[in-house]
Design an enzyme around this catalytic site. Sequence first.
Site, PDB file in Angstrom:
ATOM      1  N   LYS A 220       0.866  -1.247  -0.270  1.00 12.87           N
ATOM      2  CA  LYS A 220      -0.028   0.170   0.012  1.00 12.87           C
ATOM      3  C   LYS A 220       0.946   1.401  -0.025  1.00 12.87           C
ATOM      4  CE  LYS A 220      -3.288   3.105   0.721  1.00 12.87           C
ATOM      5  NZ  LYS A 220      -4.241   3.311   0.041  1.00 12.87           N
ATOM      6  N   CYS A 274      -3.699  10.776   1.963  1.00  5.56           N
ATOM      7  CA  CYS A 274      -2.969   9.658   1.594  1.00  5.56           C
ATOM      8  C   CYS A 274      -1.542  10.023   1.050  1.00  5.56           C
ATOM      9  CB  CYS A 274      -3.667   8.659   0.655  1.00  5.56           C
ATOM     10  SG  CYS A 274      -5.231   8.177   1.203  1.00  5.56           S
TER      11      CYS A 274
HETATM   12  N1  SAJ Z   1      -2.149  14.727  -8.371  1.00  3.47           N
HETATM   13  C1  SAJ Z   1      -1.376  15.455  -9.295  1.00  3.47           C
HETATM   14  N2  SAJ Z   1      -1.072  15.092 -10.371  1.00  3.47           N
HETATM   15  C2  SAJ Z   1      -1.422  13.431 -10.843  1.00  3.47           C
HETATM   16  C3  SAJ Z   1      -2.331  13.049  -9.971  1.00  3.47           C
HETATM   17  C4  SAJ Z   1      -2.760  13.731  -8.824  1.00  3.47           C
HETATM   18  O1  SAJ Z   1      -0.999  16.586  -8.920  1.00  3.47           O
HETATM   19  O2  SAJ Z   1      -1.036  13.155 -11.952  1.00  3.47           O
HETATM   20  C5  SAJ Z   1      -2.480  15.345  -7.206  1.00  3.47           C
HETATM   21  C6  SAJ Z   1      -4.009  15.487  -7.006  1.00  3.47           C
HETATM   22  O3  SAJ Z   1      -4.782  16.847  -7.537  1.00  3.47           O
HETATM   23  C7  SAJ Z   1      -4.317  15.441  -5.346  1.00  3.47           C
HETATM   24  C8  SAJ Z   1      -3.079  14.464  -5.116  1.00  3.47           C
HETATM   25  O4  SAJ Z   1      -2.235  14.581  -6.183  1.00  3.47           O
HETATM   26  O5  SAJ Z   1      -3.821  16.722  -4.822  1.00  3.47           O
HETATM   27  C9  SAJ Z   1      -3.599  12.974  -4.815  1.00  3.47           C
HETATM   28  O6  SAJ Z   1      -4.655  12.725  -5.480  1.00  3.47           O
HETATM   29  P1  SAJ Z   1      -4.779  11.260  -6.288  1.00  3.47           P
HETATM   30  O7  SAJ Z   1      -5.925  11.333  -7.152  1.00  3.47           O
HETATM   31  O8  SAJ Z   1      -3.712  10.865  -6.991  1.00  3.47           O
HETATM   32  O9  SAJ Z   1      -4.913  10.515  -5.147  1.00  3.47           O
HETATM   33  P2  SAJ Z   1      -6.169  10.174  -3.897  1.00  3.47           P
HETATM   34  O10 SAJ Z   1      -5.178  10.784  -2.540  1.00  3.47           O
HETATM   35  O11 SAJ Z   1      -7.236  10.898  -3.962  1.00  3.47           O
HETATM   36  O12 SAJ Z   1      -6.020   8.729  -3.421  1.00  3.47           O
HETATM   37  C10 SAJ Z   1      -4.875   7.855  -3.740  1.00  3.47           C
HETATM   38  C11 SAJ Z   1      -5.028   6.539  -4.722  1.00  3.47           C
HETATM   39  N3  SAJ Z   1      -3.897   5.782  -4.843  1.00  3.47           N
HETATM   40  C12 SAJ Z   1      -3.359   5.661  -5.941  1.00  3.47           C
HETATM   41  O13 SAJ Z   1      -3.754   5.880  -6.915  1.00  3.47           O
HETATM   42  C13 SAJ Z   1      -1.979   4.736  -5.891  1.00  3.47           C
HETATM   43  C14 SAJ Z   1      -6.236   5.710  -4.229  1.00  3.47           C
HETATM   44  O14 SAJ Z   1      -6.152   4.587  -5.158  1.00  3.47           O
HETATM   45  C15 SAJ Z   1      -5.948   5.182  -2.852  1.00  3.47           C
HETATM   46  O15 SAJ Z   1      -7.018   4.400  -2.274  1.00  3.47           O
HETATM   47  C16 SAJ Z   1      -5.954   6.599  -1.832  1.00  3.47           C
HETATM   48  O16 SAJ Z   1      -4.791   7.332  -2.374  1.00  3.47           O
HETATM   49  C17 SAJ Z   1      -5.599   6.133  -0.506  1.00  3.47           C
HETATM   50  O17 SAJ Z   1      -6.589   5.987   0.359  1.00  3.47           O
HETATM   51  O18 SAJ Z   1      -4.417   5.676   0.024  1.00  3.47           O
END
Ligand code: SAJ
Length: 430
Positions: A220, A274
């Site tokens: 994870k 996360c």
């Molecule tokens: N972000 C970027 N660029 C990207 C993708 C995201 O700047 O290309 C930013 C987003 O705007 C946000 C942050 O990153 O601020 C996180 O967003 P996210 O959509 O990447 O992730 P979370 O935190 O909403 O959810 C993540 C997910 N993990 C992965 O994709 C590996 C989700 O599947 C997990 O269940 C969750 O963390 C968790 O609970 O751990």
Amino acid sequence: MKERAENGMLREGGTSGRRITVVGLGYIGLPTAAMLATHGHTVYGFDTNPRVIEHLEKGKVHIEEPGLLAFVRDALHSGRFVPVREVRPADVYILCVPTPYDEKAKRADLSYITKAAEAIVPHVKKGDLVILESTVPAGTTADHLGPILARSGLDPLRDLDLAHCPETVLPGNMISELTSNARVIGGLTPNATHAAEMLYRSFVRGTLVTTDATTAEFVKLIQNTYRDVNIALANEIGMVAGQKGIDVREAIRIANLHPRVDLHAPGPGVGGHCIPIDPWFLVQDTPDARLVRVSREINDGMPHRVVDKVRSLVKDVEAPRIALLGLAYKADVDDVRESPAVPILERLKEHFDDVRVHDPHVKDPNFDTVPLKVALDGADCTVIVTGHWEYSALDPHKTRSVVRTPIVFDTRGIVSRPEWEEAGFTFGTL
Ligand code: SAJ
């Protein structure tokens, strides 16, 4: 054995009709509890926050997530999801409590897990299944949770089935991902792994991958760390591209056509509960792990870059009025935890007297938000920080007619540069 799958359908191989207590009805616990209840289990949902239970008793939810309200209502109407004010005895306990990062100690704060485990100690009996879903440093189930449960007089290895099954759902798409995602199941013993696998099989359509508890915890953490490091790389590439006058999003889109390249998107910073946190859990005992730390620094530095850019965009405007669009950490959610918009807002306020904030999803009393019309009215710089659909749908001509100075800074790449430039806007990018 046949079991219920999506909303009443039967799935092969899982166990149903179990009595389950879910401890912690937050972003993960609530949809999980409702999911289990709609798949033939009786679920007692407990949360230490009385507001959460009060909401459920009135058929409401305290979280904004597409489809969640209807889904939880279905579970409540089925009579198999029962919100409770005290932990109820059951045969399965699922802990879905927060694990914040303790900045001072530079370690995961396991106090919520400790309290949740202590709350079930008086109830656990021989043969019960206890599952930890919260994200934790590798080794926590074995070395922290096990010893607390042993206070019941039971041996966590021989008398209980204890497993770590991390959630992987993406906020914004939780209900669908709860059933469709592959799931890692790690028991302290093979028996525990099997017992947990049977439970998840009652509603998960994705692959169930079995391993030991410590590997499951580690997996994870490296999933979210991969994403953080990848985003940091995208942000660094964005900095280089900006210096050379290259549109970074266009460059990344083309680069990703290569079958082995998957660069993430640059943005104003990384938020949520996360991704900014889990990398710290991964390296908390490994001071030599440099890349993960540098990536965190790069992503945490993005709000500074955003504010510097705003300052340069309005350097010729006297007493500029700034419209900040978006407080949530990402598109179409109401969650402001670790949102980069928060430090951006704080720093903007240090530099400008007139900053107006809008977010159609966030209803947090800590933030003074205004309607979109008020935010844009007379603005000298419109800064899009969150990719909410409401902002991607903004009409540049209508916006042009209400702002004072036509400057837009799109930190998310969600509006069309040619259309906004055609409407007379100066277009800022990261
Ligand atoms: N972000 C970027 N660029 C990207 C993708 C995201 O700047 O290309 C930013 C987003 O705007 C946000 C942050 O990153 O601020 C996180 O967003 P996210 O959509 O990447 O992730 P979370 O935190 O909403 O959810 C993540 C997910 N993990 C992965 O994709 C590996 C989700 O599947 C997990 O269940 C969750 O963390 C968790 O609970 O751990």
